[in-house]
Scaffold this motif. Sequence first.
Motif, PDB file in Angstrom:
ATOM      1  N   THR A  44      54.777 -45.048-118.771  1.00 41.01           N
ATOM      2  CA  THR A  44      53.477 -45.678-119.016  1.00 41.01           C
ATOM      3  C   THR A  44      52.379 -44.938-118.260  1.00 41.01           C
ATOM      4  OG1 THR A  44      54.578 -47.799-119.230  1.00 41.01           O
ATOM      5  CG2 THR A  44      52.199 -47.836-118.943  1.00 41.01           C
ATOM      6  N   PHE A  45      52.624 -44.699-116.974  1.00 40.79           N
ATOM      7  CA  PHE A  45      51.597 -44.006-116.194  1.00 40.79           C
ATOM      8  C   PHE A  45      51.384 -42.578-116.689  1.00 40.79           C
ATOM      9  CE2 PHE A  45      52.583 -47.356-113.009  1.00 40.79           C
ATOM     10  CZ  PHE A  45      51.303 -47.887-112.983  1.00 40.79           C
ATOM     11  N   VAL A  46      52.454 -41.935-117.064  1.00 41.03           N
ATOM     12  CA  VAL A  46      52.316 -40.562-117.562  1.00 41.03           C
ATOM     13  C   VAL A  46      51.474 -40.537-118.838  1.00 41.03           C
ATOM     14  CG1 VAL A  46      53.540 -38.618-118.576  1.00 41.03           C
ATOM     15  CG2 VAL A  46      54.415 -39.689-116.518  1.00 41.03           C
ATOM     16  N   THR A  47      51.731 -41.520-119.712  1.00 41.68           N
ATOM     17  CA  THR A  47      50.958 -41.556-120.956  1.00 41.68           C
ATOM     18  C   THR A  47      49.485 -41.813-120.670  1.00 41.68           C
ATOM     19  OG1 THR A  47      52.941 -42.507-121.924  1.00 41.68           O
ATOM     20  CG2 THR A  47      50.993 -42.471-123.287  1.00 41.68           C
ATOM     21  N   ILE A  48      49.230 -42.682-119.691  1.00 37.94           N
ATOM     22  CA  ILE A  48      47.832 -42.929-119.324  1.00 37.94           C
ATOM     23  C   ILE A  48      47.182 -41.624-118.864  1.00 37.94           C
ATOM     24  CG2 ILE A  48      46.336 -44.058-117.636  1.00 37.94           C
ATOM     25  CD1 ILE A  48      48.225 -46.462-117.737  1.00 37.94           C
TER      26      ILE A  48
ATOM     27  N   GLY B 299      62.096 -30.809-109.086  1.00 36.53           N
ATOM     28  CA  GLY B 299      60.843 -30.689-109.842  1.00 36.53           C
ATOM     29  C   GLY B 299      60.422 -29.247-110.005  1.00 36.53           C
ATOM     30  N   LEU B 300      61.404 -28.356-110.094  1.00 34.35           N
ATOM     31  CA  LEU B 300      61.056 -26.932-110.133  1.00 34.35           C
ATOM     32  C   LEU B 300      60.510 -26.488-111.494  1.00 34.35           C
ATOM     33  CD1 LEU B 300      63.878 -25.210-108.103  1.00 34.35           C
ATOM     34  CD2 LEU B 300      61.585 -25.844-107.412  1.00 34.35           C
ATOM     35  N   CYS B 301      60.913 -27.187-112.548  1.00 32.79           N
ATOM     36  CA  CYS B 301      60.501 -26.718-113.869  1.00 32.79           C
ATOM     37  C   CYS B 301      58.985 -26.683-114.031  1.00 32.79           C
ATOM     38  CB  CYS B 301      61.161 -27.563-114.954  1.00 32.79           C
ATOM     39  SG  CYS B 301      60.416 -27.385-116.542  1.00 32.79           S
ATOM     40  N   PRO B 302      58.274 -27.809-113.799  1.00 31.50           N
ATOM     41  CA  PRO B 302      56.818 -27.727-113.914  1.00 31.50           C
ATOM     42  C   PRO B 302      56.232 -26.797-112.859  1.00 31.50           C
ATOM     43  CG  PRO B 302      57.467 -29.864-113.063  1.00 31.50           C
ATOM     44  CD  PRO B 302      58.709 -29.182-113.511  1.00 31.50           C
ATOM     45  N   THR B 303      56.869 -26.752-111.688  1.00 33.02           N
ATOM     46  CA  THR B 303      56.338 -25.909-110.631  1.00 33.02           C
ATOM     47  C   THR B 303      56.267 -24.453-111.085  1.00 33.02           C
ATOM     48  OG1 THR B 303      57.472 -27.361-109.114  1.00 33.02           O
ATOM     49  CG2 THR B 303      56.597 -25.328-108.215  1.00 33.02           C
TER      50      THR B 303
ATOM     51  N   VAL C  20      52.638 -32.127-118.993  1.00 35.50           N
ATOM     52  CA  VAL C  20      52.174 -33.456-118.596  1.00 35.50           C
ATOM     53  C   VAL C  20      53.144 -34.529-119.103  1.00 35.50           C
ATOM     54  CG1 VAL C  20      50.318 -35.120-118.776  1.00 35.50           C
ATOM     55  CG2 VAL C  20      49.793 -32.739-118.353  1.00 35.50           C
ATOM     56  N   PRO C  21      53.406 -34.598-120.413  1.00 41.09           N
ATOM     57  CA  PRO C  21      54.407 -35.579-120.868  1.00 41.09           C
ATOM     58  C   PRO C  21      55.750 -35.414-120.160  1.00 41.09           C
ATOM     59  CG  PRO C  21      53.375 -34.514-122.750  1.00 41.09           C
ATOM     60  CD  PRO C  21      52.764 -33.923-121.548  1.00 41.09           C
ATOM     61  N   LEU C  22      56.078 -34.194-119.775  1.00 39.59           N
ATOM     62  CA  LEU C  22      57.379 -33.965-119.127  1.00 39.59           C
ATOM     63  C   LEU C  22      57.460 -34.521-117.714  1.00 39.59           C
ATOM     64  CD1 LEU C  22      58.630 -30.453-120.217  1.00 39.59           C
ATOM     65  CD2 LEU C  22      59.583 -32.676-120.741  1.00 39.59           C
ATOM     66  N   ILE C  23      56.317 -34.986-117.175  1.00 42.26           N
ATOM     67  CA  ILE C  23      56.372 -35.604-115.846  1.00 42.26           C
ATOM     68  C   ILE C  23      57.318 -36.811-115.893  1.00 42.26           C
ATOM     69  CG2 ILE C  23      55.020 -36.741-114.033  1.00 42.26           C
ATOM     70  CD1 ILE C  23      52.627 -35.181-114.888  1.00 42.26           C
ATOM     71  N   VAL C  24      57.449 -37.425-117.074  1.00 41.18           N
ATOM     72  CA  VAL C  24      58.346 -38.576-117.224  1.00 41.18           C
ATOM     73  C   VAL C  24      59.733 -38.264-116.687  1.00 41.18           C
ATOM     74  CG1 VAL C  24      59.487 -40.076-118.883  1.00 41.18           C
ATOM     75  CG2 VAL C  24      57.122 -39.434-119.254  1.00 41.18           C
ATOM     76  N   VAL C  25      60.218 -37.083-117.004  1.00 41.78           N
ATOM     77  CA  VAL C  25      61.573 -36.755-116.577  1.00 41.78           C
ATOM     78  C   VAL C  25      61.594 -35.895-115.314  1.00 41.78           C
ATOM     79  CG1 VAL C  25      62.685 -37.028-118.789  1.00 41.78           C
ATOM     80  CG2 VAL C  25      61.578 -34.868-118.249  1.00 41.78           C
TER      81      VAL C  25
ATOM     82  N   MET D  42      47.901 -30.327-112.331  1.00 39.98           N
ATOM     83  CA  MET D  42      49.262 -30.847-112.406  1.00 39.98           C
ATOM     84  C   MET D  42      49.559 -31.689-111.171  1.00 39.98           C
ATOM     85  SD  MET D  42      51.809 -30.685-114.415  1.00 39.98           S
ATOM     86  CE  MET D  42      53.460 -31.299-114.330  1.00 39.98           C
ATOM     87  N   GLY D  43      49.140 -31.186-110.006  1.00 38.35           N
ATOM     88  CA  GLY D  43      49.363 -31.904-108.756  1.00 38.35           C
ATOM     89  C   GLY D  43      48.705 -33.268-108.791  1.00 38.35           C
ATOM     90  N   ALA D  44      47.455 -33.317-109.261  1.00 41.65           N
ATOM     91  CA  ALA D  44      46.734 -34.589-109.310  1.00 41.65           C
ATOM     92  C   ALA D  44      47.471 -35.569-110.214  1.00 41.65           C
ATOM     93  CB  ALA D  44      45.314 -34.365-109.822  1.00 41.65           C
ATOM     94  N   ALA D  45      47.940 -35.070-111.362  1.00 43.14           N
ATOM     95  CA  ALA D  45      48.665 -35.949-112.284  1.00 43.14           C
ATOM     96  C   ALA D  45      49.912 -36.503-111.618  1.00 43.14           C
ATOM     97  CB  ALA D  45      49.023 -35.188-113.557  1.00 43.14           C
ATOM     98  N   VAL D  46      50.641 -35.634-110.907  1.00 42.22           N
ATOM     99  CA  VAL D  46      51.878 -36.082-110.260  1.00 42.22           C
ATOM    100  C   VAL D  46      51.584 -37.078-109.140  1.00 42.22           C
ATOM    101  CG1 VAL D  46      53.819 -35.338-108.837  1.00 42.22           C
ATOM    102  CG2 VAL D  46      53.262 -34.108-110.924  1.00 42.22           C
TER     103      VAL D  46
END
Lengths: 205, 311
Positions: A75-79, A21-25, A99-104, A38-42
């Motif tokens: 689904t959760f990421v989109t929410i 998960g280094l990319c968003p980090t 945020v959308p990239l959390i999917v991957v 970002m942390g809360a979303a994850v």
Amino acid sequence: MFKTFFEGIVKNNPVLVLAIGLCPTLAVSTSAFNALGMGAAVIFVLTFSNLIVSSFRKVIPDSLRIPIFIIVISTFVTIVDYVMKAYLPGLSKNLGVFVPLIVVNCIILGRAEGFAYKNPVGKAILDGLGSGIGFTLAIFIMGTIREILGQGTWMSIPGGFEGFKVLGQGFLNYPVLFMILPPGGFLVIAFLMGGMRYFEARRSA
Amino acid sequence: MKDILKPTFVLLITAMVASALLAVVYEKTSPEIEKRAKEKLLDNLKTVFPVEGAEYKPIIKDTLWCVEKDGKRLGIIFVNGMRGYASVIKVIVGVDTTGKIVGVHIPKEGLSETPGLGMKVTEPWFMEQFKGKREEEVKLKKDGGTLDAITAATISSRAATNAVRSGMEKYKKYLKEEEKSENEWYHKHLSEFFPDAEIEECGNNFWVAVKDNETLGSIYLSYGEGYGGKFGVLVAVKDGKIKDIYIQSPDEGFPETQEFGCKVREHTYLKKFIGISPDEAGKIDDVTGATITSEAVKKAVVSGYKRVGGE
């Protein structure tokens, strides 16, 4: 039971130990507030996807598990994405595509596949929370270091709070810009990872 | 068989539940998201042209507004973009009727210039210096103008400055009241419909062609509200049938898109109007890909004819 929880934070910290998960980090840790968002979303996505995957683990056919994980996660990421856009527009603009990239994000898929699919619901939730908090802590520490050095403020909120002026006015005028740019991210994460290994080695010695 | 049906069924259920859930969340959040966007836009308009009680009327969707108060035009606001160092720098500029800048706002959102360098275009001191400047003054000092560039971010500063200047150039014709700016374009076309005749004005946007004391026909001007804004349609009528029709050209301020909307100006489309009564224009087919514009043309033809009371 709580071993599962703390394992995700320290011993198996996704960012600093497992190095996933280094990319968003690296991209989002330019300020402490962004990092928290970002942390809360994850944490949200990770906990709920673990919960769902673990609850239905007996009915999910083995051959279909990956597509189903992806559906659940996205689904959760989109929410999260919609809710953030509606109620935290500033943060949403700052995090942008991450945020959308959390999917991957491989932390989430990794925990679903490696843990939630094989463990009971309670443990899976604790694992989600633990790994999520571990990720958040790592990215928050990075955000803090990079923001203070690179911008001279701490916890500044876009379009709101100006942030604590930790290092004084001189630093605000001439911050170490480099820290906010991508190389600064690599530098900070290198020191954090190194530090983590050092303490780990000393503890087990 | 079971190996095929069961996974299909599971996947179907999963997808259905997921989409139902998302539909609910979307339903709840989308009005809020839209409201935010509108508020933000109005906020920006107010920042660059702060007048108590003014109205901001869109002329070109999301690009150009006129600022009016008590029916009087005070100025315009436009959005223009220019490629910066790492992204397109978008500027929102308010200009008053004398051609002076009232305010410039460069939104941080969506901008990804280098933090601490190019991003400084969003700092108040940079945006403030545009105030009161005229088009020819909007240049960096090193380019012979009056504005300070950001140290070590010349490309971003120049892009922002150029975006402001080129926008002023592009939209300055809207600074004048609409009547004046539109006055010119149709006059020269009136005589084209009835080449030998005298054109006499008979009231509001209505003309009669007269030759040797005999009325040859009439011309009326009507406006349609297309996809990109308002445009004018001239219709010449003879013996109750459309003799010819002319739609304002892009040079004359036709606001529609080149690839779609502009197709209504082509002869293959316009000839469908010729020879029928203006009342029946509504029956003509729309141009593929330009439904809104076609509808606007037809509506203009019909409503204009009603207004002038037939022949």
